[in-house]
Design an enzyme around this catalytic site. Structure first.
Site, PDB file in Angstrom:
ATOM      1  N   SER A  73      50.963  14.547  88.848  1.00 43.32           N
ATOM      2  CA  SER A  73      50.359  15.002  87.584  1.00 43.32           C
ATOM      3  C   SER A  73      51.135  16.097  86.865  1.00 43.32           C
ATOM      4  O   SER A  73      50.826  16.400  85.707  1.00 43.32           O
ATOM      5  CB  SER A  73      48.938  15.502  87.835  1.00 43.32           C
ATOM      6  OG  SER A  73      48.073  14.410  87.923  1.00 43.32           O
ATOM      7  N   LYS A  76      52.450  15.225  83.514  1.00 46.12           N
ATOM      8  CA  LYS A  76      51.621  15.184  82.294  1.00 46.12           C
ATOM      9  C   LYS A  76      52.047  16.238  81.280  1.00 46.12           C
ATOM     10  O   LYS A  76      51.959  16.026  80.071  1.00 46.12           O
ATOM     11  CB  LYS A  76      50.150  15.382  82.668  1.00 46.12           C
ATOM     12  CG  LYS A  76      49.570  14.259  83.531  1.00 46.12           C
ATOM     13  CD  LYS A  76      48.214  14.654  84.120  1.00 46.12           C
ATOM     14  CE  LYS A  76      47.608  13.556  84.970  1.00 46.12           C
ATOM     15  NZ  LYS A  76      46.385  14.000  85.684  1.00 46.12           N
ATOM     16  N   TYR A 198      52.856   5.260  83.081  1.00 43.52           N
ATOM     17  CA  TYR A 198      52.164   6.421  83.665  1.00 43.52           C
ATOM     18  C   TYR A 198      52.417   6.504  85.179  1.00 43.52           C
ATOM     19  O   TYR A 198      52.759   7.572  85.703  1.00 43.52           O
ATOM     20  CB  TYR A 198      50.663   6.333  83.353  1.00 43.52           C
ATOM     21  CG  TYR A 198      49.842   7.357  84.088  1.00 43.52           C
ATOM     22  CD1 TYR A 198      49.860   8.702  83.718  1.00 43.52           C
ATOM     23  CD2 TYR A 198      49.055   6.993  85.185  1.00 43.52           C
ATOM     24  CE1 TYR A 198      49.117   9.648  84.413  1.00 43.52           C
ATOM     25  CE2 TYR A 198      48.307   7.932  85.880  1.00 43.52           C
ATOM     26  CZ  TYR A 198      48.344   9.252  85.494  1.00 43.52           C
ATOM     27  OH  TYR A 198      47.619  10.195  86.196  1.00 43.52           O
ATOM     28  N   TYR A 250      42.559  21.597  86.449  1.00 43.49           N
ATOM     29  CA  TYR A 250      41.326  20.796  86.464  1.00 43.49           C
ATOM     30  C   TYR A 250      40.075  21.670  86.589  1.00 43.49           C
ATOM     31  O   TYR A 250      39.943  22.647  85.861  1.00 43.49           O
ATOM     32  CB  TYR A 250      41.366  19.753  87.597  1.00 43.49           C
ATOM     33  CG  TYR A 250      42.647  18.991  87.672  1.00 43.49           C
ATOM     34  CD1 TYR A 250      43.086  18.231  86.591  1.00 43.49           C
ATOM     35  CD2 TYR A 250      43.456  19.033  88.803  1.00 43.49           C
ATOM     36  CE1 TYR A 250      44.266  17.515  86.651  1.00 43.49           C
ATOM     37  CE2 TYR A 250      44.639  18.320  88.871  1.00 43.49           C
ATOM     38  CZ  TYR A 250      45.032  17.570  87.790  1.00 43.49           C
ATOM     39  OH  TYR A 250      46.199  16.881  87.860  1.00 43.49           O
ATOM     40  N   VAL A 268      49.129  15.771  92.908  1.00 45.83           N
ATOM     41  CA  VAL A 268      48.548  15.410  94.210  1.00 45.83           C
ATOM     42  C   VAL A 268      49.550  15.289  95.350  1.00 45.83           C
ATOM     43  O   VAL A 268      49.148  15.172  96.507  1.00 45.83           O
ATOM     44  CB  VAL A 268      47.704  14.109  94.200  1.00 45.83           C
ATOM     45  CG1 VAL A 268      46.361  14.308  93.578  1.00 45.83           C
ATOM     46  CG2 VAL A 268      48.454  12.957  93.619  1.00 45.83           C
TER      47      VAL A 268
HETATM   48  N1  GLN Z   1      49.315   9.540  89.855  1.00 49.00           N
HETATM   49  C1  GLN Z   1      48.144  10.309  90.191  1.00 49.00           C
HETATM   50  C2  GLN Z   1      46.898   9.636  89.652  1.00 49.00           C
HETATM   51  O1  GLN Z   1      46.892   9.216  88.550  1.00 49.00           O
HETATM   52  C3  GLN Z   1      48.278  11.694  89.653  1.00 49.00           C
HETATM   53  C4  GLN Z   1      47.069  12.555  89.948  1.00 49.00           C
HETATM   54  C5  GLN Z   1      47.406  13.999  90.255  1.00 49.00           C
HETATM   55  O2  GLN Z   1      48.524  14.353  90.584  1.00 49.00           O
HETATM   56  N2  GLN Z   1      46.392  14.841  90.195  1.00 49.00           N
HETATM   57  O3  GLN Z   1      45.897   9.532  90.308  1.00 49.00           O
END
Ligand code: GLN
Length: 320
Positions: A73, A76, A198, A250, A268
Site C-alpha cells: 500500500s 498508493k 493495482y 488507516y 501489509v
Molecule cells: N495489495 C494489498 C491489498 O490490496 C495492499 C494492502 C496494504 O498494503 N494495506 O490488499
C-alpha cells in the site's frame, strides 16, 4: 532540538539513534505476518531494518536494509502523485475524495453522495486512483508506473510476479470493491485492467533504503536527493502529504498524527515510510503487523524517533 541540530548530520546522532532503536525492538515478537495474500505469508517475520535519508543526500541504515520486499500500500502515495500529474488536482478530486474513513484499509465503504471513494490511501480509493493512470493499454500504463518508481528510487524496479499472481488470484475483496464502484459510476468500465495494474504496483520490490529515499524525495519538494532527478511536480507535494497525514495509517491515522506527527504510509508487507518535510525521509521494515495492518515494530520505532529527534510537525520548535 532545533532544525539546525536535526540537519547537523555530521554528528553520528542519527546512526546511533536508529542502531539503538533496532536493538531495543528486535526482540519484540508481537503481531502476525499478512497471510490473506498467500505469497506474503512466506516472509521471514524476524527481518527488521530502519533507514533515514536526509534531503542533503546522506543515508543512515541498520539491520536488513538490503532485503527486498513488496511495497504494497505504500505504492498508493506515489500513484496518487502520478494521477495528479496526469489529470491535475481539480479533476482527481472529482474522482477520489480526501476524507479519512476511520475504517480498515480494505473496508468496502464508499461515499455514495459524492460518488467517490473516500480517499486514495484505502484500497477503494487507490483502485480508483490507479484507474486514472494514463497510457495506451496495460503495458504502457505499467511502464509509466515503473518509470515513476525509478525516479523516486534511482534504479530500475521489478514486479514480484509470484506476489502479483498470488494477489490477483485471491483478491476477491478488491475485485468486489471495484465492481461496486463500477455499479455506482465511480470508476470506468475496464476494471480488470485497473485491478491488474493495482496488484502490480503493490508487488513492486523495494528495500528499506529505497523507502527512505522515496520518503526523502517527498521531503525534498519532489526531487530525489541522491540523483537530483525530479520525481513529481512540487505543486502536488502538499496534496500527497496531506492525505498521508490524515489517512495513511488507516484506522490508526488519528493516533499516529497525535503521537508521531508526520505524514506516513504503511504496507501489509511490513514497510512504513514517514516524511519530515524539508528534512528527511524514514523507512522501516518489519513484517509483523498489528490488527490495523501496520508494522508493530515500525510504529514503535517511528513513535520513538519522533520523540527523540523532535520531529512532530506541531512541536513548537518546528515552526517558531
Ligand atoms: N495489495 C494489498 C491489498 O490490496 C495492499 C494492502 C496494504 O498494503 N494495506 O490488499
Amino acid at each position: 532540538m532545533t532544525d539546525s541540530q536535526i540537519l547537523d548530520t555530521n554528528t553520528p546522532q542519527f546512526l546511533e539513534v536508529i542502531q539503538d532503536l533496532h536493538s531495543q525492538y528486535k526482540s519484540l515478537q508481537e503481531g502476525t505476518v499478512a497471510n490473506y495474500i498467500p505469497e506474503l505469508a512466506k516472509v521471514n517475520p524476524n527481518l527488521f531494518s530502519i533507514c533515514i535519508a536526509t534531503i542533503d543526500g546522506q543515508i543512515f541504515e541498520v539491520g536488513d536494509y538490503q532485503q527486498l520486499f513488496t511495497i504494497q500500500s505504500i505504492s498508493k502515495v506515489f500513484v496518487y502523485g502520478q494521477a495528479l500529474e496526469d489529470h491535475g488536482r481539480d479533476y482527481v478530486l472529482t474522482r477520489v475524495g480526501v476524507e479519512p474513513t476511520g475504517d480498515a484499509f480494505n473496508a468496502i465503504v464508499l461515499d455514495e453522495k459524492s460518488k467517490r471513494p473516500y480517499n486514495p490511501m484505502v484500497n477503494a480509493g487507490a483502485i480508483a486512483t490507479t484507474s486514472l493512470i494514463k497510457g495506451n493499454g496495460a503495458t504502457e500504463k505499467l511502464n509509466r508506473l515503473l518509470d515513476m518508481y525509478k525516479r523516486y528510487i534511482g534504479r530500475d524496479v521489478f514486479v514480484d510476479i509470484a506476489v502479483f499472481t498470488s494477489e490477483r488470484s485471491t483478491g476477491h475483496r478488491n475485485r468486489a470493491t471495484a465492481h461496486l464502484m463500477l455499479n455506482f459510476g465511480m470508476i470506468d468500465q475496464n476494471i480488470e485492467e485497473a485491478l491488474d495494474l493495482y496488484f502490480q504496483q503493490c508487488s513492486v520490490l523495494v528495500n528499506c533504503k529505497d523507502l527512505a529515499v522515496m520518503a526523502a524525495t517527498l521531503a525534498n519538494k519532489g526531487v530525489n536527493p541522491m540523483t537530483q532527478e525530479k520525481a513529481v511536480d512540487s505543486k502536488y507535494i502538499k496534496d500527497i502529504l496531506s492525505v498521508m497525514y490524515t489517512c495513511g495509517m488507516y484506522n490508526f491515522a488519528g493516533e499516529w498524527a497525535y503521537k508521531v506527527g508526520i505524514p506516513a504510509k504503511s504496507g501489509v508487507c511490513g514497510g512504513i515510510i514517514a516524511v519530515v518535510p524539508g528534512k528527511m525521509g524514514i523507512g522501516v521494515f518489519s513484517p509483523l503487523l498489528d490488527t490495523r495492518a501496520n508494522s508493530v515494530r515500525g510504529v514503535k520505532v517511528c513513535e520513538e524517533l519522533s520523540q527523540r529527534l523532535g520531529l512532530h510537525l506541531f512541536e513548537c520548535g518546528n515552526y517558531s
